[in-house]
Motif scaffolding. Structure first.
Motif, PDB file in Angstrom:
ATOM      1  N   TYR A   1      39.871 -10.535   2.732  1.00  0.00           N
ATOM      2  CA  TYR A   1      40.456  -9.210   2.609  1.00  0.00           C
ATOM      3  C   TYR A   1      41.806  -9.344   1.914  1.00  0.00           C
TER       4      TYR A   1
ATOM      5  N   LEU B   1      46.734  -3.515  -6.664  1.00  0.00           N
ATOM      6  CA  LEU B   1      45.412  -3.857  -7.203  1.00  0.00           C
ATOM      7  C   LEU B   1      44.428  -2.702  -7.048  1.00  0.00           C
ATOM      8  N   THR B   2      43.462  -2.650  -7.965  1.00  0.00           N
ATOM      9  CA  THR B   2      42.373  -1.683  -7.853  1.00  0.00           C
ATOM     10  C   THR B   2      41.037  -2.383  -7.656  1.00  0.00           C
ATOM     11  N   GLU B   3      41.010  -3.686  -7.866  1.00  0.00           N
ATOM     12  CA  GLU B   3      39.816  -4.498  -7.612  1.00  0.00           C
ATOM     13  C   GLU B   3      40.244  -5.922  -7.302  1.00  0.00           C
ATOM     14  N   VAL B   4      39.337  -6.690  -6.655  1.00  0.00           N
ATOM     15  CA  VAL B   4      39.693  -8.049  -6.237  1.00  0.00           C
ATOM     16  C   VAL B   4      38.966  -9.131  -7.009  1.00  0.00           C
ATOM     17  N   GLY B   5      38.195  -8.785  -7.986  1.00  0.00           N
ATOM     18  CA  GLY B   5      37.551  -9.801  -8.806  1.00  0.00           C
ATOM     19  C   GLY B   5      36.167 -10.175  -8.316  1.00  0.00           C
ATOM     20  N   GLN B   6      35.728 -11.329  -8.755  1.00  0.00           N
ATOM     21  CA  GLN B   6      34.344 -11.754  -8.557  1.00  0.00           C
ATOM     22  C   GLN B   6      34.103 -12.658  -7.352  1.00  0.00           C
TER      23      GLN B   6
ATOM     24  N   SER C   1      34.882 -10.788  -1.108  1.00  0.00           N
ATOM     25  CA  SER C   1      36.248 -10.274  -1.193  1.00  0.00           C
ATOM     26  C   SER C   1      36.255  -8.754  -1.071  1.00  0.00           C
ATOM     27  N   HIS C   2      37.201  -8.237  -0.313  1.00  0.00           N
ATOM     28  CA  HIS C   2      37.331  -6.803  -0.075  1.00  0.00           C
ATOM     29  C   HIS C   2      38.794  -6.411  -0.238  1.00  0.00           C
ATOM     30  N   LEU C   3      39.031  -5.239  -0.791  1.00  0.00           N
ATOM     31  CA  LEU C   3      40.375  -4.748  -1.015  1.00  0.00           C
ATOM     32  C   LEU C   3      40.773  -3.769   0.083  1.00  0.00           C
TER      33      LEU C   3
ATOM     34  N   THR D   1      43.674  -1.127   0.652  1.00  0.00           N
ATOM     35  CA  THR D   1      44.728  -0.437  -0.076  1.00  0.00           C
ATOM     36  C   THR D   1      44.717   1.028   0.334  1.00  0.00           C
TER      37      THR D   1
END
Length: 126
Positions: free
Chosen positions: A22, A28-33, A37-39, A41
């Motif tokens: 997390y 950030l608006t996204e956490v990638g690949q 993974s979770h954002l 916000t």
């Protein structure tokens, strides 16, 4: 740690790659690949973290973010604090609690052969 790293390179890589992650961010608006993974916000970060803490699955660990640890402590969301004290003297650095005092209760200590001491605290209000 990158998702391409394996336990052959880093002993805990497979565990970390498989674990849910997390990311708390105000930018950030996204956490990638990276799988799992979770954002976290938005306006109610404290509520999202509180909901996450209510889920089964064990402890939530914070690695490498003094800013997040300070925020969690200030918002009463930190249940346990483990500090590792290394035998190195530093002349400068950030403090864990800049403008407030948070009374803590010592739960345990452990010394390692390399001189590192680990301390486990809980907030006194718990």
């Amino acid at each position: 740690m990158l998702p391409a790293v394996t336990s052959e390179q880093v002993p805990t890589a497979d565990w970390l790659n498989a674990a849910p992650k997390y990311v708390v961010s105000s930018t950030l608006t996204e956490v990638g690949q990276w799988q799992g993974s979770h954002l976290i916000t938005g306006a109610d970060i404290a509520g999202q973290i509180q909901a996450l803490k209510q889920q089964p699955g064990g402890n939530i660990n914070v690695g490498g973010s003094i800013t997040l640890v300070q925020w969690l402590m200030s918002n009463g969301l930190l249940d346990d604090l483990y500090l590792q004290i290394a035998p190195v003297i530093a002349g400068t650095g950030r403090t864990l609690a800049d403008d407030e005092q948070i009374p803590m209760h010592l739960v345990s200590t452990r010394a390692f052969a390399n001189g590192v001491i680990e301390t486990h605290y809980t907030p006194e209000s718990r």
